[in-house]
Design an enzyme around this catalytic site. Structure first.
Site, PDB file in Angstrom:
ATOM      1  N   CYS A   5      -3.836  -8.141  -2.225  1.00 54.91           N
ATOM      2  CA  CYS A   5      -4.779  -6.901  -2.433  1.00 54.91           C
ATOM      3  C   CYS A   5      -4.192  -5.449  -1.850  1.00 54.91           C
ATOM      4  O   CYS A   5      -3.174  -5.317  -1.199  1.00 54.91           O
ATOM      5  CB  CYS A   5      -6.025  -7.140  -1.969  1.00 54.91           C
ATOM      6  SG  CYS A   5      -6.833  -8.722  -2.430  1.00 54.91           S
ATOM      7  N   HIS A  14      -9.688  -3.140  -1.052  1.00 54.90           N
ATOM      8  CA  HIS A  14     -10.926  -3.124  -0.169  1.00 54.90           C
ATOM      9  C   HIS A  14     -10.574  -2.541   1.091  1.00 54.90           C
ATOM     10  O   HIS A  14      -9.266  -2.039   1.394  1.00 54.90           O
ATOM     11  CB  HIS A  14     -11.137  -4.763   0.129  1.00 54.90           C
ATOM     12  CG  HIS A  14      -9.805  -5.513   0.649  1.00 54.90           C
ATOM     13  ND1 HIS A  14      -9.173  -5.389   1.755  1.00 54.90           N
ATOM     14  CD2 HIS A  14      -9.128  -6.510   0.050  1.00 54.90           C
ATOM     15  CE1 HIS A  14      -8.145  -6.421   1.746  1.00 54.90           C
ATOM     16  NE2 HIS A  14      -8.245  -6.936   0.898  1.00 54.90           N
TER      17      HIS A  14
END
Length: 515
Positions: free
Chosen positions: A156, A148
């Protein structure tokens, strides 16, 4: 009449707002999700004979903090389109096993259309597909692991918004062009002989060698690898899967992969024989590409957009043949960085369990968690420093010594000196101005704690004091030169060293930013 015109204007204005809102959303998707592939990237695709809607493949490397975007050419084979520096990833090298462990997964994953998120809170994103069949067979937990934007990570791969817009647009075109899902290969590092030689004593080396089999299959074929799972191991293109009824999809490919492995193993052995050290890279909490680390201290760069919110501390610890730190300096370096890593993990675990942190945390809890972190990263329990024996001074009246007398006896025979001077060492009036020669030497002073206000940090900390964070080189091994910890540099050199060592400030008001 005037009232009627006013009402009509209001209706027209409302209708315009509704039309504007509709134009900014397509089935709830933000306009940024429809941004076309940038012209420069389209030109690169054309120059490399890559049709705009051709399938893609993504390869990610944690240690190097790089993401590779591959795309299929007209020949049917994949070729590298572009390499992106990763703005931030969290955790350590190694697989993800539990929710809240801050780990970015390692393995082979699949990303389909439904995993693209045009309305992400982090600009744009796609879910990598963790856990996969391999993870589920091993009982691994967690989910919602993304690539992202926003350059902020808690498990992430975080990119900049501009990078994410490019990746999203290329992925969207490939999936809309007929690719059912694209493969994402996540590695701890590039599978080079040098990296494997250095990692040979790591507890995860068996798993990483299994991942290398998949990497070798891709390198040989330049095709997406067929992935199966057999008895807790990845099986690629059917090779080594006979125990589960699998067979190689191509004997020629299997032979080429075996030959590549033989060549790479020989190169690893040569490096080891020539003196390449076994090392462990231990992160406070993940890493970032050097392109972004340089911006971490740039106050003009926007946190979460142009740079990470925090720097990425990593220590290289040399290991001996038993997999334990090679020297006392390496041992101290490992202790210091694993303490910081344990602190970050406790924060993450509390957030996952929705347990708000109220007040200072018990340092004993951090130390207990550190034992687990240390064992997981180094494959051995953390050594405990032997306690200094206490000499009991006999008294004429045979009365038991008081605690203060025991401390005095254990520290110095010269009771004319202040207690803290005898306990810490030194004359009590010197000004210690010599800088530390290495991270390990600075760390050897012990668990240095400084007031929390000396460090600006966007996250809530567990307690009001934290280990000193070193300025200077981001990656500092036990034998490399580093500057004195920044909080110690800021202390007046006119102060006795024990005050600066404990973090006792002088009367000058603090000028550092609040947390």
């Amino acid at each position: 009449m005037t009232a009627h015109l006013t009402l009509m204007r209001k209706i027209a204005l409302a209708a315009g707002i509704m039309l504007l809102a509709a134009s900014c959303s397509q089935n709830g998707a933000s306009l940024r999700s429809t941004t076309p592939i940038p012209e420069a990237l389209r030109a690169d695709m054309a120059a490399k004979d890559m049709p705009r809607s051709a399938p893609i493949l993504v390869r990610v490397y944690k240690k190097e903090s790089e993401l590779e975007l591959w795309k299929q050419t007209s020949s049917g084979h994949f070729a590298l389109l572009k390499t992106y520096p990763i703005c931030r990833w969290s955790g350590q090298l190694g697989p993800k096993k539990n929710e809240g462990d801050r780990q970015v997964p390692e393995g082979f994953y699949s990303v389909g259309q439904s995993q693209l998120n045009p309305n992400s809170n982090y600009y744009l994103s796609f879910d990598v597909g963790y856990p996969n069949n391999f993870d589920r067979q091993l009982g691994r937990a967690g989910g919602n692991i993304m690539v992202h934007g926003s350059c902020s990570s808690r498990g992430c791969f975080a990119m900049t918004d501009g990078q994410m817009a490019e990746l999203y647009s290329v992925a969207r075109e490939a999936l809309q062009g007929g690719q059912p899902a694209f493969q994402l290969q996540s590695y701890p590092f590039r599978m080079t002989a040098e990296n494997l030689a250095q990692a040979r004593r790591n507890p995860n080396i068996g798993f990483w060698q299994n991942l290398k089999e998949g990497s070798d299959n891709f390198e040989v074929t330049k095709q997406a690898v067929k992935v199966d799972v057999c008895k807790g191991r990845y099986v690629f293109n059917g090779e080594n899967g006979t125990a589960c009824g699998l067979s190689p999809i191509s004997r020629d490919v299997a032979t080429a992969v075996i030959e590549k492995k033989r060549h790479d193993d020989a190169e690893v052995a040569s490096l080891v024989n020539s003196g390449t050290r076994a090392v462990s890279y231990i992160y406070e909490d993940g890493g970032a590409n050097p392109a972004f680390l340089a911006r971490a201290v740039d106050q003009t760069a926007v946190p979460g957009k142009d740079r990470p919110f925090t720097s990425a501390a990593v220590v290289e610890v040399a290991l001996n043949d038993n997999g334990t730190p090679a020297t006392e300096a390496d041992t101290m370096a490992a202790k210091r960085i694993t303490y910081s890593a344990a602190e970050e993990l406790l924060m993450s675990e509390a957030a996952v369990a929705r347990r708000p942190l109220k007040g200072p945390a018990n340092p004993d809890a951090v130390a207990a968690r550190q034992q687990v972190v240390y064992a997981r990263l180094l494959g051995t329990s953390m050594p405990v420093a032997p306690k200094k024996p206490v000499t009991v001074v006999a008294r004429a009246d045979s009365a038991a010594p008081t605690p203060a007398q025991e401390i005095a006896a254990a520290t110095s025979d010269d009771n004319s000196k202040p207690f803290y001077v005898r306990w810490l060492g030194g004359s009590g009036d010197e000004a210690e101005t010599k800088p530390a020669q290495s991270v390990a030497q600075a760390q050897s002073y012990g668990p240095v704690l400084v007031p929390h206000a000396t460090r600006s940090h966007p996250k809530q900390r567990l307690h009001n004091s934290e280990p000193v964070k070193f300025s200077g080189p981001v990656m500092a091994s036990a034998g490399t030169v580093a500057t004195m910890p920044a909080p110690l540099q800021n202390q007046s050199s006119d102060q006795p060293f024990y005050k600066r060592w404990l973090g006792f400030a002088d009367d000058t008001p603090a000028t550092t930013g609040a947390n």
